[in-house]
Motif scaffolding. Structure first.
Motif, PDB file in Angstrom:
ATOM      1  N   ALA A 243      -2.375  -9.413  -6.057  1.00 29.74           N
ATOM      2  CA  ALA A 243      -2.103  -7.916  -5.347  1.00 29.74           C
ATOM      3  C   ALA A 243      -1.416  -7.339  -6.455  1.00 29.74           C
ATOM      4  CB  ALA A 243      -2.549  -7.433  -4.093  1.00 29.74           C
ATOM      5  N   ASP A 244      -1.697  -5.809  -6.525  1.00 34.14           N
ATOM      6  CA  ASP A 244      -0.705  -4.912  -6.949  1.00 34.14           C
ATOM      7  C   ASP A 244       0.249  -4.364  -6.158  1.00 34.14           C
ATOM      8  OD1 ASP A 244      -2.682  -4.365  -8.835  1.00 34.14           O
ATOM      9  OD2 ASP A 244      -3.191  -2.472  -8.630  1.00 34.14           O
ATOM     10  N   ASN A 245       1.690  -3.914  -6.554  1.00 32.70           N
ATOM     11  CA  ASN A 245       2.438  -3.945  -5.503  1.00 32.70           C
ATOM     12  C   ASN A 245       2.771  -1.867  -5.779  1.00 32.70           C
ATOM     13  OD1 ASN A 245       4.306  -4.713  -3.242  1.00 32.70           O
ATOM     14  ND2 ASN A 245       5.599  -5.090  -4.211  1.00 32.70           N
ATOM     15  N   PHE A 246       3.354  -1.706  -4.323  1.00 33.57           N
ATOM     16  CA  PHE A 246       3.941  -0.602  -4.814  1.00 33.57           C
ATOM     17  C   PHE A 246       5.943  -0.131  -4.201  1.00 33.57           C
ATOM     18  CE2 PHE A 246      -0.728  -0.383  -3.867  1.00 33.57           C
ATOM     19  CZ  PHE A 246      -0.815   0.357  -4.528  1.00 33.57           C
ATOM     20  N   LEU A 247       6.160   0.898  -5.173  1.00 34.56           N
ATOM     21  CA  LEU A 247       7.662   1.043  -5.061  1.00 34.56           C
ATOM     22  C   LEU A 247       7.792   2.614  -4.809  1.00 34.56           C
ATOM     23  CD1 LEU A 247      10.005  -0.653  -7.440  1.00 34.56           C
ATOM     24  CD2 LEU A 247       8.608  -1.600  -5.544  1.00 34.56           C
ATOM     25  N   MET A 248       8.316   2.616  -4.086  1.00 35.15           N
ATOM     26  CA  MET A 248       8.198   4.163  -3.180  1.00 35.15           C
ATOM     27  C   MET A 248       9.054   4.759  -2.737  1.00 35.15           C
ATOM     28  SD  MET A 248       4.548   2.867  -0.882  1.00 35.15           S
ATOM     29  CE  MET A 248       5.497   2.168  -0.505  1.00 35.15           C
ATOM     30  N   GLU A 249       9.383   6.555  -2.487  1.00 32.01           N
ATOM     31  CA  GLU A 249       9.917   7.031  -1.801  1.00 32.01           C
ATOM     32  C   GLU A 249      10.148   7.755  -0.894  1.00 32.01           C
ATOM     33  OE1 GLU A 249      13.369   7.633  -4.682  1.00 32.01           O
ATOM     34  OE2 GLU A 249      12.824   9.464  -4.044  1.00 32.01           O
ATOM     35  N   VAL A 250      10.437   8.146   0.778  1.00 30.32           N
ATOM     36  CA  VAL A 250      10.310   8.873   1.534  1.00 30.32           C
ATOM     37  C   VAL A 250      10.305  10.084   1.022  1.00 30.32           C
ATOM     38  CG1 VAL A 250      10.756   9.100   3.562  1.00 30.32           C
ATOM     39  CG2 VAL A 250      10.712   7.080   3.640  1.00 30.32           C
ATOM     40  N   THR A 251       9.207  10.871   1.290  1.00 31.10           N
ATOM     41  CA  THR A 251       8.963  12.529   1.045  1.00 31.10           C
ATOM     42  C   THR A 251       8.959  13.776   1.676  1.00 31.10           C
ATOM     43  OG1 THR A 251       8.570  11.261  -1.502  1.00 31.10           O
ATOM     44  CG2 THR A 251       8.710  13.605  -1.503  1.00 31.10           C
TER      45      THR A 251
ATOM     46  N   ASN B   6       5.566   8.597   2.141  1.00 34.07           N
ATOM     47  CA  ASN B   6       6.163   7.552   1.138  1.00 34.07           C
ATOM     48  C   ASN B   6       5.243   7.886  -0.523  1.00 34.07           C
ATOM     49  OD1 ASN B   6       7.961   5.738   1.656  1.00 34.07           O
ATOM     50  ND2 ASN B   6       6.199   4.468   2.964  1.00 34.07           N
ATOM     51  N   LYS B   7       6.014   8.430  -1.621  1.00 30.62           N
ATOM     52  CA  LYS B   7       5.590   8.965  -2.326  1.00 30.62           C
ATOM     53  C   LYS B   7       5.842   7.735  -3.682  1.00 30.62           C
ATOM     54  CE  LYS B   7       6.762  11.730  -6.618  1.00 30.62           C
ATOM     55  NZ  LYS B   7       7.546  13.284  -6.759  1.00 30.62           N
ATOM     56  N   VAL B   8       4.336   7.368  -4.516  1.00 28.10           N
ATOM     57  CA  VAL B   8       4.641   5.947  -5.589  1.00 28.10           C
ATOM     58  C   VAL B   8       5.819   6.107  -6.637  1.00 28.10           C
ATOM     59  CG1 VAL B   8       3.308   4.657  -6.652  1.00 28.10           C
ATOM     60  CG2 VAL B   8       2.425   5.356  -4.783  1.00 28.10           C
ATOM     61  N   VAL B   9       6.426   5.466  -7.323  1.00 28.79           N
ATOM     62  CA  VAL B   9       7.414   5.717  -8.076  1.00 28.79           C
ATOM     63  C   VAL B   9       7.195   4.858  -8.622  1.00 28.79           C
ATOM     64  CG1 VAL B   9      10.288   5.419  -8.357  1.00 28.79           C
ATOM     65  CG2 VAL B   9       9.751   5.524  -6.372  1.00 28.79           C
ATOM     66  N   LYS B  10       6.371   3.340  -8.751  1.00 27.29           N
ATOM     67  CA  LYS B  10       6.052   2.868  -9.745  1.00 27.29           C
ATOM     68  C   LYS B  10       5.054   1.674  -9.019  1.00 27.29           C
ATOM     69  CE  LYS B  10       8.475  -0.354 -12.578  1.00 27.29           C
ATOM     70  NZ  LYS B  10       9.228  -1.317 -12.562  1.00 27.29           N
ATOM     71  N   VAL B  11       3.909   1.285  -9.492  1.00 29.67           N
ATOM     72  CA  VAL B  11       2.981   0.215  -9.034  1.00 29.67           C
ATOM     73  C   VAL B  11       3.850  -1.303 -10.072  1.00 29.67           C
ATOM     74  CG1 VAL B  11       0.519  -0.148  -9.185  1.00 29.67           C
ATOM     75  CG2 VAL B  11       1.757   2.237  -8.525  1.00 29.67           C
ATOM     76  N   VAL B  12       3.925  -2.288  -9.732  1.00 34.46           N
ATOM     77  CA  VAL B  12       3.587  -3.375  -9.896  1.00 34.46           C
ATOM     78  C   VAL B  12       2.442  -4.119 -10.252  1.00 34.46           C
ATOM     79  CG1 VAL B  12       5.363  -5.437 -10.556  1.00 34.46           C
ATOM     80  CG2 VAL B  12       5.924  -3.416  -9.222  1.00 34.46           C
TER      81      VAL B  12
ATOM     82  N   SER C 146       0.517  -0.588  -0.293  1.00 37.93           N
ATOM     83  CA  SER C 146       0.146   0.265  -0.106  1.00 37.93           C
ATOM     84  C   SER C 146       0.998   1.093  -0.142  1.00 37.93           C
ATOM     85  CB  SER C 146      -0.907  -0.075   1.210  1.00 37.93           C
ATOM     86  OG  SER C 146      -0.205   0.460   2.112  1.00 37.93           O
ATOM     87  N   ALA C 147       0.278   2.315  -0.483  1.00 38.18           N
ATOM     88  CA  ALA C 147       1.021   3.598  -0.539  1.00 38.18           C
ATOM     89  C   ALA C 147       0.486   4.514   0.236  1.00 38.18           C
ATOM     90  CB  ALA C 147       1.196   4.180  -1.627  1.00 38.18           C
ATOM     91  N   ASP C 148       1.318   5.259   1.046  1.00 36.36           N
ATOM     92  CA  ASP C 148       0.283   6.249   1.720  1.00 36.36           C
ATOM     93  C   ASP C 148      -1.038   7.756   1.078  1.00 36.36           C
ATOM     94  OD1 ASP C 148       1.765   5.334   3.376  1.00 36.36           O
ATOM     95  OD2 ASP C 148       3.462   7.291   4.369  1.00 36.36           O
ATOM     96  N   GLU C 149       0.065   7.600  -0.074  1.00 36.94           N
ATOM     97  CA  GLU C 149      -0.878   9.537  -1.323  1.00 36.94           C
ATOM     98  C   GLU C 149      -0.960   8.604  -2.297  1.00 36.94           C
ATOM     99  OE1 GLU C 149      -1.443  12.195   0.402  1.00 36.94           O
ATOM    100  OE2 GLU C 149      -0.345  11.633   2.075  1.00 36.94           O
ATOM    101  N   SER C 150      -1.195   7.101  -2.083  1.00 35.89           N
ATOM    102  CA  SER C 150      -1.699   6.543  -3.782  1.00 35.89           C
ATOM    103  C   SER C 150      -2.601   7.635  -4.340  1.00 35.89           C
ATOM    104  CB  SER C 150      -2.014   5.122  -3.239  1.00 35.89           C
ATOM    105  OG  SER C 150      -2.996   4.493  -4.480  1.00 35.89           O
ATOM    106  N   GLU C 151      -2.548   7.742  -5.120  1.00 32.86           N
ATOM    107  CA  GLU C 151      -3.834   8.299  -6.407  1.00 32.86           C
ATOM    108  C   GLU C 151      -5.066   7.442  -6.220  1.00 32.86           C
ATOM    109  OE1 GLU C 151      -2.939  11.707  -7.260  1.00 32.86           O
ATOM    110  OE2 GLU C 151      -1.034  11.519  -6.303  1.00 32.86           O
ATOM    111  N   ALA C 152      -5.095   6.440  -6.276  1.00 37.01           N
ATOM    112  CA  ALA C 152      -6.114   5.771  -6.374  1.00 37.01           C
ATOM    113  C   ALA C 152      -7.555   6.077  -5.784  1.00 37.01           C
ATOM    114  CB  ALA C 152      -6.508   4.212  -6.214  1.00 37.01           C
ATOM    115  N   PRO C 153      -8.805   5.954  -6.291  1.00 39.11           N
ATOM    116  CA  PRO C 153     -10.059   6.716  -6.089  1.00 39.11           C
ATOM    117  C   PRO C 153     -10.392   6.434  -4.354  1.00 39.11           C
ATOM    118  CG  PRO C 153     -10.594   5.969  -8.291  1.00 39.11           C
ATOM    119  CD  PRO C 153      -8.204   6.310  -7.831  1.00 39.11           C
ATOM    120  N   GLU C 154      -9.748   4.693  -4.402  1.00 38.64           N
ATOM    121  CA  GLU C 154     -10.391   4.375  -3.746  1.00 38.64           C
ATOM    122  C   GLU C 154      -9.726   4.243  -2.422  1.00 38.64           C
ATOM    123  OE1 GLU C 154      -9.980   2.696  -6.649  1.00 38.64           O
ATOM    124  OE2 GLU C 154     -11.413   1.661  -7.289  1.00 38.64           O
TER     125      GLU C 154
END
Lengths: 287, 429
Positions: free
Chosen positions: B372-380, B389-395, B287-295
């Motif tokens: 499920a989906d996986n997220f690569l993130m960077e502390v921002t 954690n900012k999403v860098v890539k979604v797998v 999961s990603a703190d600031e994911s843009e996904a509406p859900e």
């Protein structure tokens, strides 16, 4: 490799210094007054949390230290006066009551401060890294920690050996009735001792929260560390607490370096060994 | 909804209170026998992972609130148990929930070691249904699974999907040291990372396993070779705060790569001077703190409204328990609240359940393990100085074998301190 050995030795000593500050308060109350206070770890945590709040509000680490010690000392005094003194000589009851109180305290602290980890921000000069020449850098705060523990050790030792209050404390442990017969109120005296011992726990909470961090569960961790240090070193002896803390701290760090999976066991093996061969502890208590 | 909570269990006082509560509950149950569904749940409330348990509780509360306390006309009764992340207590609590509280189903546990133990316990009560809470050890479902245990939570290896490749291809790291806690979950994370990173041709300088709850890492940090390109760190909660601050205090130079709990929002929101140093750490999670996904945005909004004292954004543990509890509730709904007999209807419903979660669509594989989906993130840093954690890539849609060939992946054996060794797994797809 020499660099690694020196660093881990320093780490061991600085951890030992922290254990010593916690355990010195414990050994004074447990060893000298023979009161069993298993809520001692909670005093550590209370001191740490309250100290953090004060430090956060005032942006002053020294005030945090004072507030942490004060609140723990106060709690300890209330505990001694209100509960432990009434159960004098009844080891089992003291143990049960204080375990109960520590459980309540742990839950209350979790409810109030949450499960997050807190770490103090010390003044900038303490956050510096001191250069140790070929051995690289070492955090200044840890060196300070070692110095502070030495100071506390000498202070308690001198207080117990050279002052009239220290004399009375030691006398009170040996013969309470005789002490009251010569005009000293042992209950009040013991409250003073409990206050000082608990204040050390609170101080350790702030120091420990700066050097490492504080979070739920630290109470039982430091209580256990104090118990091991006190048992290995010898109850009621400041020198014993120092020896015990050094042994536990070094073993933990060296263990983490060379046999990480078993470093926890090593500490208890030493305790078992000491209990089997020298149950009174490595250094005989003064009482 | 009746909540008979023993939040901070395993303590005499709680037991006494619980006994009192039970008497009342028993009354309740007799009055409405057959009209209730009893859900047991457990999460960590003590020790180094206590903050994760707090988040877990928030997550499952949000899921429960969505169902308004009833399913197919039956009242939901929830029993909560607190654990301390040790396997034996987890089993004790699961047994207590089943035998004393007579729950129909269990959602939990939280930690990897607990998951393996509860799996074994689940096999002894085959008629009951277990939905994993957040336990992310691989063998919760991969090897020798329990037929009545369903995991909508990805395991620790799945949470690393994409990370090993990313640091090899994008960051050009070739030689990485590993520092991780010594239990099932970090073994699994390291296994996932190693199989991808080494599959690309990367090398592992050394693996350091530290006991859970270690406070002072400076000796371990001193041992890390100075020529590594990066250090992969899998420690969580208070331990992570200690490791991270000590790493920078003692002059650690190599960049850090975080495990899924090393720089999660629990750690990012902890208080202390270490926070200024950790910006830029790369990590991966489900999961990603600031994911843009509406859900996710909707979930985060509910979370903030309901828990104003919570974190700025729900952590992965809040998401995990939300998803696990919601899966159980959706399953119960599909089964029209039928928890009688062997609960076969419920089990079938869970097996085929596929739903859109805040972290993307989730369904189960043949071993009842989440895809499920996986997220690569960077502390921002946010403008106000707080960290996320900012999403860098979604797998997308990672399965239990990280989308590598299933047979050779499973044949590598259970993750351990030394397994898998650093080499290519079968052939990377």
């Amino acid at each position: 490799m020499l660099k690694l050995a020196v660093l881990s030795l320093l780490n061991g000593i600085s951890v030992a210094a922290l254990y010593f500050i916690v355990a010195s308060g414990f050994t004074v109350t447990f060893g000298l007054m023979r009161t069993i206070n298993l809520a001692y770890g909670s005093l550590f945590l209370i001191g740490g949390y309250v100290g953090y709040q004060v430090g956060d509000l005032t942006r002053n680490w020294y005030l945090a230290m004072i507030a942490g010690s004060a609140i723990a000392g106060l709690s300890g005094a209330v505990l001694q006066w209100g509960v432990l003194d009434r159960l004098r000589g009844q080891d089992m009851r003291q143990a049960l009551v204080t375990i109960g109180l520590s459980i309540v305290a742990a839950d209350v602290l979790l409810a109030v401060f949450g499960g997050l980890t807190y770490q103090f921000t010390p003044p900038d000069w303490m956050q510096a890294t001191v250069s140790l020449g070929v051995f690289g850098g070492y955090p200044a705060f840890r060196l300070l920690l070692i110095a502070l523990s030495l100071f506390i050790g000498v202070f308690i030792w001198a207080g117990l050996t050279c002052t009239r209050v220290g004399l009375a404390i030691r006398a009170g442990v040996d013969d309470r009735e005789m002490l009251s017969a010569i005009g000293v109120n042992p209950s009040r005296l013991f409250v003073i001792v409990a206050t000082c011992g608990s204040a050390l726990a609170g101080l350790a909470g702030v120091i420990g929260g700066t050097a490492l961090s504080i979070s739920p569960g630290e109470d039982s961790r430091y209580l256990l560390a104090s118990l091991v240090v006190t048992i290995v070193g010898g109850m009621g002896s400041i020198a014993g607490a120092a020896v015990g803390a050094l042994l536990v701290g070094l073993l933990e760090q060296v263990g983490l370096l060379y046999f990480p999976n078993y470093s926890i066991v090593a500490v208890y093996l030493v305790m078992v060994g000491v209990l089997a061969l020298r149950p009174q502890g490595l250094v005989r208590g003064t009482a | 909804m009746t909540i008979c909570a023993s939040h901070f269990g395993n303590r005499p006082m709680t037991w006494a209170m619980l006994a009192a509560g039970m008497t009342l509950m028993a009354h309740d149950a007799v009055a409405q026998s057959g009209d209730t569904i009893r859900i047991g749940t457990m999460f960590v409330t003590e020790g180094a992972l206590a903050s994760l348990g707090q988040e877990a509780n928030r997550g499952l509360e949000i899921a429960l609130a969505e169902f308004d306390g009833t399913i197919a006309g039956k009242k939901i009764v929830v029993f909560k148990e607190g654990t301390n992340a040790t396997p034996d207590l987890a089993v004790q609590k699961a047994r207590k929930l089943i035998e004393q509280d007579k729950v129909d189903v269990i959602v939990g546990p939280l930690s990897g070691g607990e998951g393996l133990a509860v799996k074994e316990y689940a096999k002894t009560v085959p008629s009951k249904t277990f939905v994993n809470g957040a336990a992310a050890s691989q063998d919760t479902t991969m090897r020798d699974p329990a037929p009545n245990l369903f995991s909508f939570r990805v395991d620790g290896a799945q949470m690393t999907a994409g990370l090993g490749k990313y640091v090899y291809d994008e960051k050009k790291y070739r030689n990485v040291a590993i520092v991780a806690e010594d239990y099932a979950y970090p073994y699994t994370q390291v296994a996932g990372f190693v199989s991808e990173f080494c599959g690309r041709g990367g090398k592992i300088a050394d693996r350091y396993w530290v006991p859970l709850g270690t406070k002072d890492y400076s000796s371990v940090i001193a041992r890390i070779p100075s020529d590594v390109d990066a250090v992969y760190v899998v420690v969580g909660g208070a331990d992570a705060v200690n490791f991270l601050s000590q790493y920078y205090q003692t002059g650690g130079k190599a960049p850090l790569i975080g495990g899924s709990i090393t720089v999660d929002s629990d750690v990012l929101n902890s208080k202390g001077p270490f926070r200024s140093k950790i910006i830029g750490i790369l990590s991966s999670s489900n999961s990603a703190d600031e994911s843009e996904a509406p859900e996710w945005q909707a979930f985060a909004k509910t979370y903030r409204a309901r828990f104003p004292d919570g974190l700025p954004a729900p952590s992965s543990l809040a998401a995990a328990y939300y998803i696990s509890m919601k899966a159980m509730l959706l399953g119960l709904q599909a089964a029209r609240g039928d928890v009688s007999g062997n609960q076969d209807v419920l089990k079938e419903a869970l097996r085929t359940l596929k739903f859109d979660t805040p972290t993307g669509p989730i369904s189960l594989d043949q071993n009842r393990q989440a895809i499920a989906d996986n997220f690569l993130m960077e502390v921002t840093s946010r403008p106000d100085g707080s960290l996320y954690n900012k999403v860098v890539k979604v797998v997308p849609q990672v399965n239990a074998t990280l989308n590598m060939p299933r047979e050779p992946y499973i044949a590598m054996g259970a993750p351990s301190r030394t397994n898998p060794p650093c080499r290519q797994v079968g052939k990377v797809l």
